[in-house]
Structure formats: C-alpha cells, structure tokens
Design a protein around this motif. Sequence first.
Motif, PDB file in Angstrom:
ATOM      1  N   PHE A   1      -3.522   4.058  -1.080  1.00  0.00           N
ATOM      2  CA  PHE A   1      -3.715   3.264  -2.290  1.00  0.00           C
ATOM      3  C   PHE A   1      -2.934   1.970  -2.177  1.00  0.00           C
ATOM      4  O   PHE A   1      -1.899   2.074  -2.150  1.00  0.00           O
ATOM      5  N   GLU A   2      -3.792   0.927  -2.747  1.00  0.00           N
ATOM      6  CA  GLU A   2      -2.947  -0.397  -3.000  1.00  0.00           C
ATOM      7  C   GLU A   2      -3.134  -0.590  -4.579  1.00  0.00           C
ATOM      8  O   GLU A   2      -4.179  -1.201  -4.952  1.00  0.00           O
ATOM      9  N   PRO A   3      -2.246  -0.223  -5.334  1.00  0.00           N
ATOM     10  CA  PRO A   3      -1.925  -0.497  -6.607  1.00  0.00           C
ATOM     11  C   PRO A   3      -1.914  -1.925  -6.950  1.00  0.00           C
ATOM     12  O   PRO A   3      -1.194  -2.799  -6.353  1.00  0.00           O
ATOM     13  N   GLU A   4      -2.468  -2.096  -8.347  1.00  0.00           N
ATOM     14  CA  GLU A   4      -2.239  -3.467  -9.022  1.00  0.00           C
ATOM     15  C   GLU A   4      -0.727  -3.590  -9.140  1.00  0.00           C
ATOM     16  O   GLU A   4      -0.147  -2.538  -9.486  1.00  0.00           O
TER      17      GLU A   4
ATOM     18  N   ASP B   1       0.641  -1.344 -12.018  1.00  0.00           N
ATOM     19  CA  ASP B   1       0.774   0.129 -11.570  1.00  0.00           C
ATOM     20  C   ASP B   1       1.922   0.550 -10.844  1.00  0.00           C
ATOM     21  O   ASP B   1       2.059   1.818 -10.939  1.00  0.00           O
ATOM     22  N   ILE B   2       2.881  -0.362 -10.529  1.00  0.00           N
ATOM     23  CA  ILE B   2       3.795   0.000  -9.730  1.00  0.00           C
ATOM     24  C   ILE B   2       5.108  -0.010 -10.487  1.00  0.00           C
ATOM     25  O   ILE B   2       5.444  -0.873 -11.018  1.00  0.00           O
TER      26      ILE B   2
ATOM     27  N   SER C   1       1.046  -1.288  -0.001  1.00  0.00           N
ATOM     28  CA  SER C   1      -0.099   0.199   0.015  1.00  0.00           C
ATOM     29  C   SER C   1       1.065   1.311   0.037  1.00  0.00           C
ATOM     30  O   SER C   1       1.845   1.259   0.561  1.00  0.00           O
TER      31      SER C   1
ATOM     32  N   ILE D   1       3.927   5.259  -9.035  1.00  0.00           N
ATOM     33  CA  ILE D   1       2.817   4.597  -9.310  1.00  0.00           C
ATOM     34  C   ILE D   1       1.626   5.350 -10.184  1.00  0.00           C
ATOM     35  O   ILE D   1       1.808   6.564 -10.091  1.00  0.00           O
ATOM     36  N   ARG D   2       0.995   4.549 -11.051  1.00  0.00           N
ATOM     37  CA  ARG D   2      -0.015   4.920 -11.825  1.00  0.00           C
ATOM     38  C   ARG D   2      -1.484   4.962 -10.996  1.00  0.00           C
ATOM     39  O   ARG D   2      -1.722   3.718 -10.418  1.00  0.00           O
ATOM     40  N   PHE D   3      -2.210   5.899 -11.010  1.00  0.00           N
ATOM     41  CA  PHE D   3      -3.221   6.240 -10.450  1.00  0.00           C
ATOM     42  C   PHE D   3      -4.348   6.872 -11.466  1.00  0.00           C
ATOM     43  O   PHE D   3      -3.909   8.155 -11.444  1.00  0.00           O
TER      44      PHE D   3
END
Length: 143
Positions: A103-106, A109-110, A13, A115-117
């Motif tokens: 945020f807990e990225p897929e 997305d890291i 996260s 990170i992508r959001f």
Amino acid sequence: MQATTHKAIPGASFLVFSIKKKRYAINTSFVKEIMHSAKIHPLPFVPPYIEGVVNCRGTPYTVVNSPLLEGEEDWELLGDTVLVFNRDDDQLALHISNIELFFEPEENDIRADGIRFKLNLIPYFDANHIEEVLRKDLREKES
C-alpha cells in the motif's frame, strides 16, 4: 505490538500483513524478504516465543512468534509465511499468518500510530520491541 513513529514520507510504501486476525503495517524499507512455505528449524533451550531459525539466502534468521512474545496462550499460527526484517544489527524474522497488501498511502494517511486504509487505522509493527524483549530475557538468564 507497540507502535513506532513513522515519518510521513511521500511515496513511501507499506506492507500490510496479519498475525492471526490482526493487521499490522510496516514500511517496506524494513522488509528484506517474504518467505512462503518457509522451513523453520527448531532450536533447543530458547524462550517459547522463538520458533527456531530459517535459512534466508545462506544466513540464519531467528523466527519469532509474536503472540507468544506478548504472552498469549492461544499462539498457534496458521500458515508458514515468514517476514524477514532488513536490520543492520541482527537477523530477525517474524512468523505471520498472511500478506494482506502492499500500500502506498497518501501523506495525510500516515499517522504516528499507524496508517489509514479504507477508514481503518492499521497499527505499525515495531521490530525493535522484539529486540527489547530478547535483551531483557537474556539479562534475566545471566543474573
């Protein structure tokens, strides 16, 4: 701030926060505490980017103003939120403008640079960069 490499860890996260209007992300494992309405006690004879110290559960943490650290002239940060880092070798904290979200990225997305959001890339905040600047300034004063 410089980017730092973060490995894609499933289930990791991140805290997304802002300094002025710029967003940054940091792995929550690097965050000790978020202090709202923090009382920052000024210190004499320190570089201008050090705002002072804050008491976090009986331990003093040095509070850094990131825009001043980077040489920005318009450095005033609104709000009194301090992000206390979870580090083994020092007690550093960062004056921030706002907590945006957790945020807990897929895993995909890291990335190495952030990170992508929601189609945006949020760069990582590198607390090690603060330490590097402090060490450099201390070496220059000793010379």
